[in-house]
Design an enzyme around this catalytic site. Sequence first.
Site, mmCIF file in Angstrom:
data_model
loop_
_atom_site.group_PDB
_atom_site.id
_atom_site.type_symbol
_atom_site.label_atom_id
_atom_site.label_comp_id
_atom_site.label_asym_id
_atom_site.label_seq_id
_atom_site.Cartn_x
_atom_site.Cartn_y
_atom_site.Cartn_z
ATOM 1 N N GLY A 244 9.636 8.414 -2.021
ATOM 2 C CA GLY A 244 8.423 8.034 -1.142
ATOM 3 C C GLY A 244 8.633 7.269 -0.096
ATOM 4 O O GLY A 244 8.295 7.554 0.720
ATOM 5 N N ARG A 245 10.028 6.164 0.541
ATOM 6 C CA ARG A 245 10.038 5.542 1.169
ATOM 7 C C ARG A 245 10.216 6.756 2.540
ATOM 8 O O ARG A 245 10.591 6.237 4.000
ATOM 9 C CB ARG A 245 10.850 4.118 1.044
ATOM 10 N N HIS A 361 7.075 -19.212 19.089
ATOM 11 C CA HIS A 361 6.167 -19.974 18.513
ATOM 12 C C HIS A 361 5.306 -20.320 16.816
ATOM 13 O O HIS A 361 4.728 -20.693 16.342
ATOM 14 C CB HIS A 361 4.911 -19.470 18.880
HETATM 15 O O1 F6P Z 1 6.875 0.972 -7.130
HETATM 16 C C1 F6P Z 1 8.030 1.505 -6.205
HETATM 17 C C2 F6P Z 1 7.479 3.094 -5.589
HETATM 18 O O2 F6P Z 1 7.965 3.481 -6.656
HETATM 19 C C3 F6P Z 1 7.838 3.149 -4.538
HETATM 20 O O3 F6P Z 1 9.211 3.832 -4.231
HETATM 21 C C4 F6P Z 1 7.024 4.202 -4.139
HETATM 22 O O4 F6P Z 1 7.161 4.205 -2.075
HETATM 23 C C5 F6P Z 1 5.703 3.827 -4.583
HETATM 24 O O5 F6P Z 1 5.853 3.016 -6.100
HETATM 25 C C6 F6P Z 1 4.499 4.792 -4.279
HETATM 26 O O6 F6P Z 1 4.944 5.493 -5.292
HETATM 27 P P1 F6P Z 1 3.453 6.675 -5.485
HETATM 28 O O7 F6P Z 1 3.853 7.987 -4.511
HETATM 29 O O8 F6P Z 1 4.412 7.962 -7.181
HETATM 30 O O9 F6P Z 1 2.388 5.674 -5.896
#
Ligand code: F6P
Length: 503
Positions: A244-245, A361
């Site tokens: 995902g990331r 700031h």
């Molecule tokens: O909760 C963490 C996670 O699994 C992340 O790694 C991921 O990006 C996010 O939730 C969303 O997951 P998904 O794309 O399966 O909804």
Amino acid sequence: MLSPERLQRLQQQADRLRTRPLRELCADAARARDWSLEVGPLYLNYARQHLDEVALGELLSLAEASDVGTALKRQFDGEIVNVSEGRAVLHTALRSDVGEGASARAARSQAIDAQARMRELATDLAASDISDIVHVGIGGSDLGPRLLMDALQRPDARFRVHFIANVDAHEAQRVLAGLDPAHTAGVLVSKSFGTRETLLNGALLRDWLGDASRLYAVSANLDRVADFGIPADRVLPMWDWVGGRFSLWSAVGFSALLALGEEAFDQLLAGAALMDRHVVSTENSANMAVLHALFALWNRNARGMASESVIAYDQRLLQLPAYLQQLRMESLGKSVGSAGQSLLHATAPATWGGVGSSTQHSFFQALHQGSERLPLEFIGVRRPDHSHRTQHATLLANLLAQAEALANGQDSDDPQRRYPGGTPSSMLLLDQLTPEALGALLALYEHSTSVLGHLWGLNAFDQWGVELGKKVATRLEPALRGESMAGVDDAVTSSLLERIRCD
Ligand code: F6P
């Protein structure tokens, strides 16, 4: 890998350098110029890292001994490097041909097909009377596209794109308040299509739209998408080989593509591909991602610094710290190694930051005179996309001034006016905030994260830590809805529940 012996050697180097003020190390004009690297649109100057040639040599020797190059190649070629989930890690295949293995090639061709499909759907939408897109997703299904949109948005965009991530419906309420359902389409993004927040917000959006006929989905779970009521011809794919990331380059970035246009999205991918090629083909001592990771390791393990902060002197990068928080902390926030062993060294520092000059700031007081020195990464953009020259000169003067003042400090007879200095920092400069430069920058952070995970001996690609909280929340929901107290077995939670339910 960072063994106890290697760690000790690095700490000895840090001890040796403790008596050498940073400003003294940096006074050397050759170092100020030569401790730098240029890769495509990115320039990195690391002269203000608190180390010398000997310590740098020690770090590079760690990278050599850990075979960083081979680790990256295994990842790019599609070997199963995410061992706890049995998955390859092939986000690079979304933008470049650096992977040589059969699965990397297969992933690349799937990615190219998906990009073609994204473009078809974008063309259809452009020909419709839709003016607004609501992107629903969370974590990696939100932060990347949100950053792209904010950083690269243009006044002449064909669509306005809005984001809903939080399960707190105040966000949805605010976003939808200004929109007309007749001219709005929704893009539901969830790799698993099982994330509670996204399913609830998706259902809320579906109700608001009146039906599911203007909903699109991006997911790896086609069955769940079909159950939700979105037909296959409006679904863009995700795969288990993209975390995902690391996914903004995929169809997860569909909303960003709609807002920015195909050309900009292509340039973004090209910038990332340029960084991929640099990383795979460059020796450690000149490899921007490897050096970036080594400095993070130096500050964390040899110097014991528990946070890393990114300050972008560009308002358009306001979302960058949030994006990096997930990338760094979800990837590296582990104290168990890939093989299940306890790690004996510290890992993920807290990643945080903000934009200059505003943050000067707010929290800069603590950076200048607080009890601890924290490592910083400054980001500057040489040429703005506005014509206000005086303001830009002031912004860049502040960028340079803060890095200098934090490194050099200033003595005074008055203790209140004494600045200890000694804050290590790197300076990343972009000529202009183009899609290509942003692509290269984000790919740099991805590869640095992967290298750090390898050096720390952990799996940077899983995230088991987030599961427990999700499970407990599922167990508590019936109690919150007033249905059953069966899932509540903790005294404090139970007492808090009573209080919450009184209202
Ligand atoms: O909760 C963490 C996670 O699994 C992340 O790694 C991921 O990006 C996010 O939730 C969303 O997951 P998904 O794309 O399966 O909804």
